[in-house]
Design an enzyme around this catalytic site. Structure first.
Site, PDB file in Angstrom:
ATOM      1  N   HIS A 199       0.815  -1.214   0.000  1.00  0.00           N
ATOM      2  CA  HIS A 199       0.000   0.000   0.000  1.00  0.00           C
ATOM      3  C   HIS A 199       0.852   1.269   0.000  1.00  0.00           C
ATOM      4  O   HIS A 199       0.354   2.347  -0.318  1.00  0.00           O
ATOM      5  CB  HIS A 199      -0.965  -0.003   1.186  1.00  0.00           C
ATOM      6  N   ASP A 229       0.119  -7.674   1.074  1.00  0.00           N
ATOM      7  CA  ASP A 229       0.541  -6.294   1.330  1.00  0.00           C
ATOM      8  C   ASP A 229       2.062  -6.191   1.462  1.00  0.00           C
ATOM      9  O   ASP A 229       2.588  -5.524   2.348  1.00  0.00           O
ATOM     10  CB  ASP A 229      -0.133  -5.726   2.577  1.00  0.00           C
ATOM     11  N   SER A 307       5.044   2.666   8.546  1.00  0.00           N
ATOM     12  CA  SER A 307       4.460   1.538   7.836  1.00  0.00           C
ATOM     13  C   SER A 307       5.423   1.104   6.735  1.00  0.00           C
ATOM     14  O   SER A 307       5.927   1.922   5.973  1.00  0.00           O
ATOM     15  CB  SER A 307       3.112   1.938   7.236  1.00  0.00           C
TER      16      SER A 307
END
EC number: 3.4.21.-
Length: 460
Positions: A199, A229, A307
């Site tokens: 992402h 992901d 992230s």
């Protein structure tokens, strides 16, 4: 605290042989009339003779002191120590100390003597502000700070291999690029392969990677596994790069210490620590569509900036990729065993030359609201809506259809096209329909808001 620190410095160390401060030979009564005139200028301050009667100048550090009644006593804080037949005043602590005047003194006692002399001349007092040299400080390998700061040791070891990833998009009207999103990643091969979240790089803008030393590179997307992901990108750098190795997430135990590190603001790495809450939180339990993977749940804080960065154990091995924050104290990471599988499959895909894929993309990360998750969220988030089902938006990716439509983190999608949403899979199925504008109703706080959004087709 300052007084306690001074006391510690003054009491550490043991002199060879302390001479007595009173003893045989002193008169039974003090007769001040028999004393010489009081001194007027004593660099080390005044004291009394050993018998405690007549005032005299105190002996300074390393000056001679003696055993007789007429011998001078040491200044305050010094001890009269006899070594090799000669008695001299010594400081209990012989370690250097930095003063508030910016000078380094050989001992605390010397600083105190200089401070007293300065005050006698009307100057400000000199106070100790730091152990060791003013420029370098004092590194004591035996101190608790250096013996037990294991988190700092881990961070120092892994930080050079953590990178900042920035995505750019072109503004057609102004014909210039602007930053669109950012995240973190970590280097896994000396020739420049970098792992991150899918992402983070999904929009396929131009990617720029910045290392901790400030060097920057354009990056190319090598492979993406949207379901897991995980994304693999590559930079071309001169020389060998520092790398991180994978640990075995299957060996993780609840309660084990972990460190999450990322580079959300370019050179400024952020570090958070926590413990493993569980090493096997099922993706379906979290409401992640088509997920056959167990996630690592931790209370280490994971945010949008870190992230894609590594979650490491105390050996500095990567045991996960930071990927998902539900709320404070509830974060998730992709386990390293899944990363290992992705790298093997990626190698096979590149070897067989498989082509790119297309998919519809909204730009949100979400989870289903199970009863267990609802209970956790209500405990963590004040005024959480009284929902029994829906798709909870964990994150809205910048510069995506979701952000442009006005969706926000914490929104709950409760219906699409008039049909109730019971899980995140309902939203995923609706996104897959080609050419469809989604008419959502989201719950934000205690308000239901209609929002229309058109997914965008992107290429992997």
């Amino acid at each position: 605290m300052a007084m306690l620190w001074l006391a510690v410095l003054l009491t550490c160390g043991a002199p060879a042989a302390l001479l007595p401060t009173s003893g045989v030979g002193c008169p039974s009564r003090c007769d001040p009339a028999s004393c010489a005139p009081a001194p007027t200028n004593c660099p080390a301050g005044e004291t009394a003779l050993r018998c405690g009667c007549c005032p005299v100048c105190a002996a300074a550090e390393w000056e001679r002191c003696g055993e007789g009644p007429e011998d001078p006593l040491c200044a305050s804080g010094l001890r009269c120590v006899k070594n090799g037949g000669v008695a001299r005043c010594q400081c209990p602590s012989n370690l250097p100390v930095c003063g508030s005047d910016g000078k380094t003194y050989p001992s605390l006692c010397r600083l105190q003597a200089e401070s007293k002399a300065a005050q006698g001349k009307g100057s400000a007092a000199i106070i100790p502000i730091q152990r060791g040299d003013c420029q370098q400080g004092q590194r004591d390998p035996d101190s608790p700070r250096y013996k037990y700061n294991f988190i700092a040791d881990v961070v120092e070891k892994i930080a050079p291999a953590v990178v900042h990833i920035e995505l750019f998009r072109m503004l057609p009207f102004f014909k210039r690029e602007v930053p669109a999103a950012s995240g973190s990643g970590f280097i896994v091969s000396e020739d420049g392969l970098i792992l991150t979240n899918a992402h983070v790089v999904t929009n396929k803008h131009r990617l720029k990677v910045e290392r901790s030393d400030g060097s920057t590179y354009d990056a190319q997307i090598i492979d993406v596994d949207e379901k897991a992901d995980i994304a693999l990108i590559k930079i071309k750098a001169k020389g060998k790069l520092p790398v991180l190795l994978l640990g075995r997430s299957e060996d993780l135990r609840p309660g084990e210490f972990v460190v999450a590190i990322g580079s959300p603001f370019s050179l400024q790495n952020t570090v958070t620590t926590g413990i493993v809450s569980t090493a096997q939180r099922g993706g379906k339990e979290l409401g992640l569509r088509n997920s056959d993977m167990d996630y690592i749940q931790t209370d280490a804080i994971i945010n949008y900036g870190n992230s894609g960065g590594p979650l490491v154990n105390l050996d500095g091995e990567v045991i996960g990729i930071n990927t998902l924050k539900v709320t404070a104290g509830i974060s998730f990471a992709i386990p390293s065993d899944k990363i290992r599988k992705f790298l093997a499959e990626s190698h096979n895909r590149q070897s067989t030359g498989q082509g790119t894929k297309k998919k519809k993309y909204l730009g949100i990360r979400m989870m289903s609201l199970s009863q267990g998750k609802l209970k956790e969220l209500k405990e963590q988030v004040k005024d959480f809506p009284e929902n029994t089902s829906g798709a909870y938006i964990v994150e809205v990716i910048p510069d995506t259809p979701a952000e442009e439509a006005g969706l926000k983190e914490g929104d709950i999608i409760i219906s699409i096209g008039g049909k109730s949403v019971t899980s995140s899979s309902d939203v995923s199925d609706a996104i897959k329909k080609e050419g469809t504008t989604l008419h959502l109703v989201i719950r934000r706080g205690n308000e239901d808001i209609p929002i229309s959004v058109t997914p965008k087709e992107i290429e992997f």
